[in-house]
Design a protein around this motif. Structure first.
Motif, PDB file in Angstrom:
ATOM      1  N   GLU A  42       0.996  -8.808  -5.618  1.00 44.79           N
ATOM      2  CA  GLU A  42       0.808  -9.415  -4.304  1.00 44.79           C
ATOM      3  C   GLU A  42       2.123  -9.611  -3.576  1.00 44.79           C
ATOM      4  N   THR A  43       3.194  -9.868  -4.287  1.00 45.82           N
ATOM      5  CA  THR A  43       4.469 -10.128  -3.628  1.00 45.82           C
ATOM      6  C   THR A  43       5.294  -8.861  -3.436  1.00 45.82           C
ATOM      7  N   ALA A  44       4.912  -7.762  -4.050  1.00 48.41           N
ATOM      8  CA  ALA A  44       5.696  -6.532  -3.962  1.00 48.41           C
ATOM      9  C   ALA A  44       4.936  -5.468  -3.170  1.00 48.41           C
ATOM     10  N   ILE A  45       4.520  -5.803  -1.957  1.00 49.06           N
ATOM     11  CA  ILE A  45       3.776  -4.869  -1.128  1.00 49.06           C
ATOM     12  C   ILE A  45       4.718  -3.771  -0.634  1.00 49.06           C
ATOM     13  N   ASP A  46       4.321  -2.550  -0.864  1.00 48.68           N
ATOM     14  CA  ASP A  46       5.066  -1.386  -0.401  1.00 48.68           C
ATOM     15  C   ASP A  46       4.404  -0.907   0.883  1.00 48.68           C
ATOM     16  N   THR A  47       4.988  -1.218   2.032  1.00 44.95           N
ATOM     17  CA  THR A  47       4.345  -0.876   3.302  1.00 44.95           C
ATOM     18  C   THR A  47       4.230   0.626   3.503  1.00 44.95           C
ATOM     19  N   ASP A  48       5.170   1.404   2.983  1.00 53.10           N
ATOM     20  CA  ASP A  48       5.056   2.856   3.103  1.00 53.10           C
ATOM     21  C   ASP A  48       3.842   3.364   2.318  1.00 53.10           C
ATOM     22  N   ALA A  49       3.633   2.799   1.143  1.00 41.91           N
ATOM     23  CA  ALA A  49       2.457   3.180   0.351  1.00 41.91           C
ATOM     24  C   ALA A  49       1.176   2.761   1.066  1.00 41.91           C
ATOM     25  N   ALA A  50       1.196   1.605   1.697  1.00 44.33           N
ATOM     26  CA  ALA A  50       0.020   1.143   2.447  1.00 44.33           C
ATOM     27  C   ALA A  50      -0.292   2.089   3.599  1.00 44.33           C
ATOM     28  N   VAL A  51       0.732   2.519   4.309  1.00 41.24           N
ATOM     29  CA  VAL A  51       0.524   3.462   5.412  1.00 41.24           C
ATOM     30  C   VAL A  51      -0.089   4.755   4.883  1.00 41.24           C
ATOM     31  N   ARG A  52       0.443   5.289   3.794  1.00 36.03           N
ATOM     32  CA  ARG A  52      -0.111   6.517   3.211  1.00 36.03           C
ATOM     33  C   ARG A  52      -1.560   6.313   2.789  1.00 36.03           C
ATOM     34  N   HIS A  53      -1.837   5.180   2.159  1.00 38.79           N
ATOM     35  CA  HIS A  53      -3.187   4.888   1.685  1.00 38.79           C
ATOM     36  C   HIS A  53      -4.188   4.836   2.842  1.00 38.79           C
ATOM     37  N   PHE A  54      -3.895   4.043   3.859  1.00 38.08           N
ATOM     38  CA  PHE A  54      -4.851   3.877   4.948  1.00 38.08           C
ATOM     39  C   PHE A  54      -4.960   5.128   5.813  1.00 38.08           C
ATOM     40  N   ARG A  55      -3.877   5.859   5.975  1.00 36.90           N
ATOM     41  CA  ARG A  55      -3.935   7.115   6.710  1.00 36.90           C
ATOM     42  C   ARG A  55      -4.844   8.104   5.973  1.00 36.90           C
TER      43      ARG A  55
END
Length: 160
Positions: free
Chosen positions: A11-24
């Motif tokens: 929960e504290t180590a959110i990788d925003t680049d990974a999130a962008v790839r995931h949701f895209r």
């Protein structure tokens, strides 16, 4: 490390680049009833596929869909649809993975395909037209899945 520690660390180590790839990626392969209906209304070219049984189809299906159970896809699609055909598939509901199986079958044949999340359940609950043996019907929008409007049940969007 305990499960609680692992969850807290995640929960504290959110990788925003990974999130962008995931949701895209997710949006590239999924759509919803609202967007499918809007695409139908705008004349977008795709084949909406109901992957359920004959009995389920007869009970009700999204208007504009074709009936093509998953087990028939491999044998029937290449002869019916040219390369480059775009598909959107659905099954019963979010609790059913039949649409995922159909999407995989179409992908294995080389077709572009998206899964309509929510399936037929959310198509009907959001008030979009349902084909039955008796004709086309529209149900009131279920207030748990969308805002109700005075008059026509599908006239208010969640605006997402």
């Amino acid at each position: 490390m305990s499960i609680t520690e692992t969850i807290t660390e995640t929960e504290t180590a959110i990788d925003t680049d990974a999130a962008v790839r995931h949701f895209r990626a997710k949006l590239a392969f999924e759509t919803d009833a609202s967007d499918v209906y809007a695409d139908q209304q705008s004349g977008a070219e795709f084949v909406l596929v109901d992957t359920r049984s004959q009995a389920a189809w007869d009970q009700g299906h999204a208007v504009g869909a074709v009936h093509l159970p998953t087990r028939q896809i491999e044998a029937e699609v290449p002869g019916r649809y040219p390369a480059g055909t775009r598909f959107v598939v659905y099954c019963w509901s979010p609790g059913c993975n039949g649409g995922d199986k159909a999407a995989l079958a179409l992908s294995l044949l080389g077709y572009e395909v998206r899964l309509m999340i929510g399936g037929f359940e959310y198509w009907a609950r959001e008030g979009y037209p349902v084909g039955t043996a008796l004709g086309t019907v529209r149900r009131d929008v279920d207030e748990l899945v969308g805002p109700r409007a005075a008059g026509w049940s599908s006239s208010v969007s969640c605006d997402c």
